[in-house]
Design a protein around this motif. Structure first.
Motif, PDB file in Angstrom:
ATOM      1  N   GLY A 481       4.967  10.425  13.807  1.00  0.00           N
ATOM      2  CA  GLY A 481       5.305   9.231  13.111  1.00  0.00           C
ATOM      3  C   GLY A 481       5.007   9.584  11.777  1.00  0.00           C
ATOM      4  O   GLY A 481       5.905   9.175  10.712  1.00  0.00           O
ATOM      5  N   GLU A 482       3.602  10.161  11.495  1.00  0.00           N
ATOM      6  CA  GLU A 482       3.199  10.280  10.014  1.00  0.00           C
ATOM      7  C   GLU A 482       4.180  11.360   9.201  1.00  0.00           C
ATOM      8  O   GLU A 482       4.266  10.967   8.038  1.00  0.00           O
ATOM      9  N   ALA A 483       4.455  12.353  10.126  1.00  0.00           N
ATOM     10  CA  ALA A 483       5.057  13.468   9.481  1.00  0.00           C
ATOM     11  C   ALA A 483       6.719  13.100   9.059  1.00  0.00           C
ATOM     12  O   ALA A 483       7.413  13.272   8.034  1.00  0.00           O
ATOM     13  N   ALA A 484       7.140  11.941   9.654  1.00  0.00           N
ATOM     14  CA  ALA A 484       8.631  11.621   9.463  1.00  0.00           C
ATOM     15  C   ALA A 484       8.376  10.533   8.147  1.00  0.00           C
ATOM     16  O   ALA A 484       9.497   9.795   7.950  1.00  0.00           O
ATOM     17  N   ALA A 485       7.419   9.882   7.966  1.00  0.00           N
ATOM     18  CA  ALA A 485       7.311   8.878   6.913  1.00  0.00           C
ATOM     19  C   ALA A 485       7.877   9.135   5.533  1.00  0.00           C
ATOM     20  O   ALA A 485       7.647  10.347   5.145  1.00  0.00           O
ATOM     21  N   LYS A 486       8.657   8.129   5.057  1.00  0.00           N
ATOM     22  CA  LYS A 486       9.445   8.650   3.720  1.00  0.00           C
ATOM     23  C   LYS A 486       8.753   7.307   2.965  1.00  0.00           C
ATOM     24  O   LYS A 486       8.440   6.213   3.178  1.00  0.00           O
ATOM     25  N   PRO A 487       8.939   7.720   1.617  1.00  0.00           N
ATOM     26  CA  PRO A 487       8.435   6.355   0.721  1.00  0.00           C
ATOM     27  C   PRO A 487       9.264   5.285   0.853  1.00  0.00           C
ATOM     28  O   PRO A 487      10.655   5.517   0.866  1.00  0.00           O
ATOM     29  N   THR A 488       9.138   4.241   1.043  1.00  0.00           N
ATOM     30  CA  THR A 488       9.893   3.212   0.866  1.00  0.00           C
ATOM     31  C   THR A 488       9.270   1.976   0.173  1.00  0.00           C
ATOM     32  O   THR A 488       8.361   2.028  -0.308  1.00  0.00           O
ATOM     33  N   THR A 489      10.352   1.024  -0.037  1.00  0.00           N
ATOM     34  CA  THR A 489       9.964  -0.117  -1.120  1.00  0.00           C
ATOM     35  C   THR A 489       9.348  -1.001  -0.434  1.00  0.00           C
ATOM     36  O   THR A 489       9.843  -1.805   0.854  1.00  0.00           O
ATOM     37  N   ALA A 490       8.135  -1.713  -0.622  1.00  0.00           N
ATOM     38  CA  ALA A 490       7.134  -2.842   0.144  1.00  0.00           C
ATOM     39  C   ALA A 490       8.073  -3.945  -0.018  1.00  0.00           C
ATOM     40  O   ALA A 490       8.944  -4.323  -0.886  1.00  0.00           O
ATOM     41  N   PRO A 491       7.780  -4.986   0.960  1.00  0.00           N
ATOM     42  CA  PRO A 491       8.797  -6.416   0.807  1.00  0.00           C
ATOM     43  C   PRO A 491       7.864  -7.023  -0.261  1.00  0.00           C
ATOM     44  O   PRO A 491       6.999  -6.767  -0.708  1.00  0.00           O
ATOM     45  N   ALA A 492       8.772  -8.026  -0.725  1.00  0.00           N
ATOM     46  CA  ALA A 492       8.176  -8.830  -1.957  1.00  0.00           C
ATOM     47  C   ALA A 492       6.878  -9.347  -1.421  1.00  0.00           C
ATOM     48  O   ALA A 492       6.977 -10.024  -0.406  1.00  0.00           O
ATOM     49  N   GLY A 493       6.083  -9.478  -2.445  1.00  0.00           N
ATOM     50  CA  GLY A 493       4.623 -10.165  -2.080  1.00  0.00           C
ATOM     51  C   GLY A 493       3.728  -9.163  -1.569  1.00  0.00           C
ATOM     52  O   GLY A 493       2.466  -9.508  -1.544  1.00  0.00           O
ATOM     53  N   ALA A 494       4.266  -8.065  -0.766  1.00  0.00           N
ATOM     54  CA  ALA A 494       3.258  -7.334  -0.111  1.00  0.00           C
ATOM     55  C   ALA A 494       2.523  -6.263  -1.017  1.00  0.00           C
ATOM     56  O   ALA A 494       3.256  -5.998  -2.056  1.00  0.00           O
ATOM     57  N   ASP A 495       1.633  -5.637  -0.546  1.00  0.00           N
ATOM     58  CA  ASP A 495       0.779  -4.894  -1.870  1.00  0.00           C
ATOM     59  C   ASP A 495       0.063  -3.962  -0.448  1.00  0.00           C
ATOM     60  O   ASP A 495      -0.312  -4.368   0.514  1.00  0.00           O
ATOM     61  N   THR A 496      -0.220  -2.752  -1.350  1.00  0.00           N
ATOM     62  CA  THR A 496      -1.347  -1.859  -0.372  1.00  0.00           C
ATOM     63  C   THR A 496      -2.504  -1.599  -1.257  1.00  0.00           C
ATOM     64  O   THR A 496      -2.262  -1.233  -2.218  1.00  0.00           O
ATOM     65  N   PRO A 497      -3.618  -1.619  -0.875  1.00  0.00           N
ATOM     66  CA  PRO A 497      -4.705  -1.447  -1.432  1.00  0.00           C
ATOM     67  C   PRO A 497      -4.787   0.128  -1.823  1.00  0.00           C
ATOM     68  O   PRO A 497      -4.352   0.859  -0.858  1.00  0.00           O
ATOM     69  N   VAL A 498      -5.428   0.462  -2.973  1.00  0.00           N
ATOM     70  CA  VAL A 498      -5.634   1.882  -3.493  1.00  0.00           C
ATOM     71  C   VAL A 498      -7.299   1.911  -3.457  1.00  0.00           C
ATOM     72  O   VAL A 498      -7.668   1.592  -4.606  1.00  0.00           O
ATOM     73  N   ASP A 499      -8.005   2.966  -2.870  1.00  0.00           N
ATOM     74  CA  ASP A 499      -9.162   3.093  -2.906  1.00  0.00           C
ATOM     75  C   ASP A 499      -9.516   4.665  -2.987  1.00  0.00           C
ATOM     76  O   ASP A 499      -9.409   5.255  -2.421  1.00  0.00           O
ATOM     77  N   LEU A 500     -10.056   4.688  -4.326  1.00  0.00           N
ATOM     78  CA  LEU A 500     -10.523   6.207  -4.655  1.00  0.00           C
ATOM     79  C   LEU A 500     -11.880   6.480  -4.380  1.00  0.00           C
ATOM     80  O   LEU A 500     -12.369   7.540  -4.862  1.00  0.00           O
ATOM     81  N   GLY A 501     -12.645   5.733  -3.684  1.00  0.00           N
ATOM     82  CA  GLY A 501     -14.090   6.009  -3.621  1.00  0.00           C
ATOM     83  C   GLY A 501     -14.245   7.049  -2.847  1.00  0.00           C
ATOM     84  O   GLY A 501     -15.588   7.773  -3.002  1.00  0.00           O
ATOM     85  N   ALA A 502     -13.425   7.647  -1.933  1.00  0.00           N
ATOM     86  CA  ALA A 502     -13.947   8.809  -1.346  1.00  0.00           C
ATOM     87  C   ALA A 502     -14.079   9.993  -2.319  1.00  0.00           C
ATOM     88  O   ALA A 502     -14.882  11.179  -1.977  1.00  0.00           O
TER      89      ALA A 502
END
Length: 797
Positions: A481-502
């Motif tokens: 499933g991970e390998a087949a993932a393609k960039p997609t457009t998130a639904p309206a109002g949805a958001d994904t956190p971005v954490d560069l702490g690593a």
């Protein structure tokens, strides 16, 4: 009784009476508060510090020296900044033991203490003037022959003691808050009950949390040794390399400062934490006995049981380790093999069982030959099987673990894919200070090699790594499933956190070379990546390869401190359609060309990054097409559109496209909006210019192009295009990325045509008045009405 004896006794009796009288007078009439000014003046003159004593001083000198202070503060040397302060403190020291060189304290009490300790990188501290030794006369003998005085404290009671420490030499920066500490009698080799609650907040090392609990404490000042028995302590907080730590300690631990030896019995540790993407919960480590004495070259281990439980990437993970016994005394060694099991659950379960042979060797090198780990994974999507063998050597004196003759043979099978064979050989060394590895192998028939080192002793691990691959397909290591993932457009109002702490977890230098590289939808040949990580900032100094049929050259950075990402580079000779599909999952344009970009953004989510995007971009594409509309076809319908004098709108369609021979455009990007004013597109029949904006943050386009018919074909519908030759036709592209609309503004075309012809005829009439002939020497020109009618012949009927 002789007279001289009787007289001597009378004298001694008189002296005792006099001494008692003087002592009584001192105790009853001595007022320490009268000497506040003397103490303040002495501190100002001798130490250049400001001493403030706002509370009363209580002092007694017999039979013990006792003092109580309140509301006292002391400044830094030659500055008014506070160095120390206390709300209340008191102690009493027995007088007669003190005269024998012994310190016997009745009880130490302190409350509301504040102290600051500072030391620079050269070793200069803010207490040097307070502890500097007094100059000693050459003939002054050493008191007690240099032997430290015996101490004996009947009890300690501390509350609200705060210490601010900034030690550049030891690389320590933070605060310690001792909420409470109570202890019974503290004396050499005497066990006493201890109860404490302390809080830590340190930037360096990264330590934040609370330690509480109780134990029995025994000290030996002569050797700097300490022992905790019946320990019941708990720590909650963050430590270097781990967060959300919840650890409980029970058992007995002793430290011998002279031998640097440790001895633990009935030790049990319960642990929950998050570290390196691994979440531990309910883990335990139990040791019946552990003793380590490097001076004697002795090591003893009995009944080690580790039960580690947790999750990684949402998948359950468990490790069981059992080592019944190991006993090392110099060159003598005895013990048993160890064994264990590692399991990973979820969609791709994995089971690893491992064991060793009986240990041999001595303290300098405890050898565990024949270590073997069997790997098995049996999921519907993937089957894994393999064996890892190596000779292990444990070096307690360093300490270090050496893996010699390392050999891994594994096989990965997936449905509808050829098997993936992994072969790995080499060696590795792991230690608390520095680890290294040197490995070679094959992924199927593709060779690889990697070497590097890691230094773990500092606050942040230092890593240097190099790797070279004939072919590296990371998709074979990911889940289906991970390998087949393609960039997609998130639904309206949805958001994904971005954490560069690593990025703060490691510093180092990295280099990767691969003749072919694959990760998800990306394919790169002759890949070369060089990067550095320092202080939470990743700098990709080289990102080079052949991709999308062309050449990619770029640099990039990611900064955890500001949650900022940036990328600058170019892609030349690339298939623009493939590039846009892979990067943005859009099918908008075809052709071959060059893309130049310089992008920068900051934010803690994907939407924030889009909204804060800034920089520039440009593209030059040849022999391609804009997908969504066939503009030439739409213009051939001009007759009906002009007759009705209304705009024509249509949804973008992937089956329609407008061919071009060349297209160029540049974009200036600010606040997530890319604006362009220089679109230039050429085709055999059309030429387009235009301007507009692409709102990346909101996912919308508003772009107005202006099409001009430059030439026409002689075939079917050629007359319709011929009639539009020279006219400017506005075409607007607008709407959200998912549902774009193309709109030809025919309402302005008819008016422009009439205006154009009227201007032309007015010019001709003016020429006649001035005596100029019409072009070609014609005697007269048709009227503007007749000429316009001929121009638009076939359109208006």
């Amino acid at each position: 009784m002789p007279v001289w004896i009787r007289r001597t006794l009378f004298v001694l009796l008189g002296l005792l009476v006099l001494f008692a009288a003087v002592a009584t007078w001192l105790v009853t009439s001595f007022d320490a508060n009268r000497f506040k000014g003397t103490a303040i003046d002495w501190m100002r003159k001798e130490r250049q510090r400001v001493l403030v004593i706002d509370g009363p001083i209580q002092l007694s000198v017999f039979p013990r020296i006792a003092v109580k202070l309140s509301k006292v503060s002391l400044s830094e040397a030659r500055r008014t900044d506070p160095f120390a302060a206390l709300d209340e403190a008191g102690l009493a020291v027995d007088l007669w033991p003190l005269l024998r060189g012994e310190v016997v304290v009745d009880r130490i009490i302190a409350k509301g203490v504040r102290v600051t300790y500072l030391r620079d990188a050269q070793g200069r501290s803010n207490i040097d003037d307070l502890i500097k030794p007094q100059e000693k006369k050459p003939d002054t003998p050493e008191a007690g022959g240099g032997k430290p005085p015996r101490f004996d404290i009947s009890g300690v009671d501390l509350a609200d003691v705060r210490a601010r420490v900034k030690d550049d030499m030891a690389k320590v920066d933070g605060e310690l808050w001792l909420k409470s500490l109570t202890a019974g009698r503290l004396a050499d080799n005497t066990s006493t009950p201890l109860k404490l609650a302390a809080q830590f907040d340190f930037k360096q090392p990264a330590l934040k949390g609370e330690l509480s609990g109780e134990s029995k404490l025994a000290l030996a000042t002569a050797t700097g040794s300490a022992a905790l028995r019946d320990m019941d302590l708990r720590f909650k907080g963050d430590v270097p390399g781990a967060s959300a730590v919840d650890a409980a300690f029970k058992g007995n631990v002793a430290w011998d400062g002279a031998k640097k030896a440790i001895d633990a019995e009935a030790l049990k540790v319960q642990l929950s934490a998050v570290a390196a993407g691994l979440k531990l919960d309910g883990s335990t480590v139990e040791i019946d006995r552990f003793a380590y004495d490097p001076a004697r070259k002795a090591l003893k281990l009995r009944k080690l049981q580790a039960r580690i439980k947790g999750a990684q990437a949402g998948q359950p993970l468990a490790l069981d380790l059992d080592w019944p016994e190991l006993a090392v005394d110099g060159d003598k060694l005895g013990g048993s093999p160890f064994s264990g099991k590692l399991t990973r659950g979820g969609e791709l379960p994995l089971d690893v069982t491992f064991k060793s042979s009986a240990p041999t060797g001595g303290f300098d090198a405890v050898r565990l030959p024949g270590f073997e780990a069997r790997i098995a994974g049996n999921a519907p999507q993937r089957k894994i099987g393999g064996t890892l063998r190596s000779d292990l050597t444990l070096k307690p004196g360093e300490p270090a673990l050496v893996l010699d003759k390392l050999d891994l043979q594994a096989r990965i099978e997936e449905a509808k894919l050829p098997p993936y064979a992994v072969s790995l050989q080499g060696s590795a060394v792991g230690s608390a200070k520095r680890s290294s590895w040197n490995l070679t192998g094959q992924l199927n028939q593709n060779g690889f090699a990697t070497d590097g080192s890691a230094t773990l002793g500092g606050a942040t691990p230092q890593l240097t790594a190099k790797a070279r691959f004939d072919s590296l397909d990371l998709n074979r290591l990911l889940g289906p499933g991970e390998a087949a993932a393609k960039p997609t457009t998130a639904p309206a109002g949805a958001d994904t956190p971005v954490d560069l702490g690593a990025l703060r977890s490691v510093d180092g230098q990295f280099s990767v070379r691969a003749a072919s590289f694959a990760y998800k939808q990306y394919r790169v040949n002759d890949a070369a990546i060089d990067a550095t990580m320092q202080g939470g900032m990743l700098r990709v100094t080289q990102l080079h390869g052949r991709a999308w049929g062309g050449q990619l050259d770029a640099t990039a950075l990611a900064d955890a401190r500001a949650n900022r990402v940036a990328m600058k580079g170019s892609a030349s000779g690339v298939n623009v359609n493939a590039l846009v599909k892979d990067v943005a999952a859009k099918d908008l344009i075809e052709g071959t060309g060059r893309v130049v970009f310089d992008l920068d953004s900051a934010g803690r989510s994907v939407n924030e990054l889009k909204s804060h995007l800034k920089g520039s971009a440009a593209l030059q594409v040849r022999d391609g097409a804009v997908k969504g509309i066939n503009l030439a076809k739409s213009l051939r319908q001009a007759k009906a559109a002009l007759t009705m004098k209304q705009d024509a709108a249509q949804k973008a369609s992937q089956t329609e496209k407008t061919d071009f021979s060349e297209l160029t455009a540049s974009f200036q990007i600010a606040d997530g909006v890319a604006r362009s004013r220089d679109l230039d597109m050429k085709s055999p029949f059309l030429r387009l210019g235009g301007e507009g904006a692409i709102d990346v943050g909101r996912g919308r386009i508003d772009y107005l192009t202006k099409a001009t018919v430059t030439s026409t074909s002689k075939g079917q519908d050629g007359a319709e295009l011929e009639s539009l030759k020279g006219l400017t036709i506005p075409v607007r592209l607008a709407g959200p990325f998912e549902s774009l609309d193309w709109k030809i503004e025919w309402s302005s075309v008819a008016a422009a045509a009439v205006t154009q012809q009227l201007e032309k005829k007015l010019g001709e009439k003016l020429g006649e008045k001035l005596g100029m002939k019409a072009p070609g020497g014609a005697a007269s020109a048709p009227s503007p009405k007749d000429d316009l009618k001929n121009k638009l012949k076939g359109l208006f009927k």
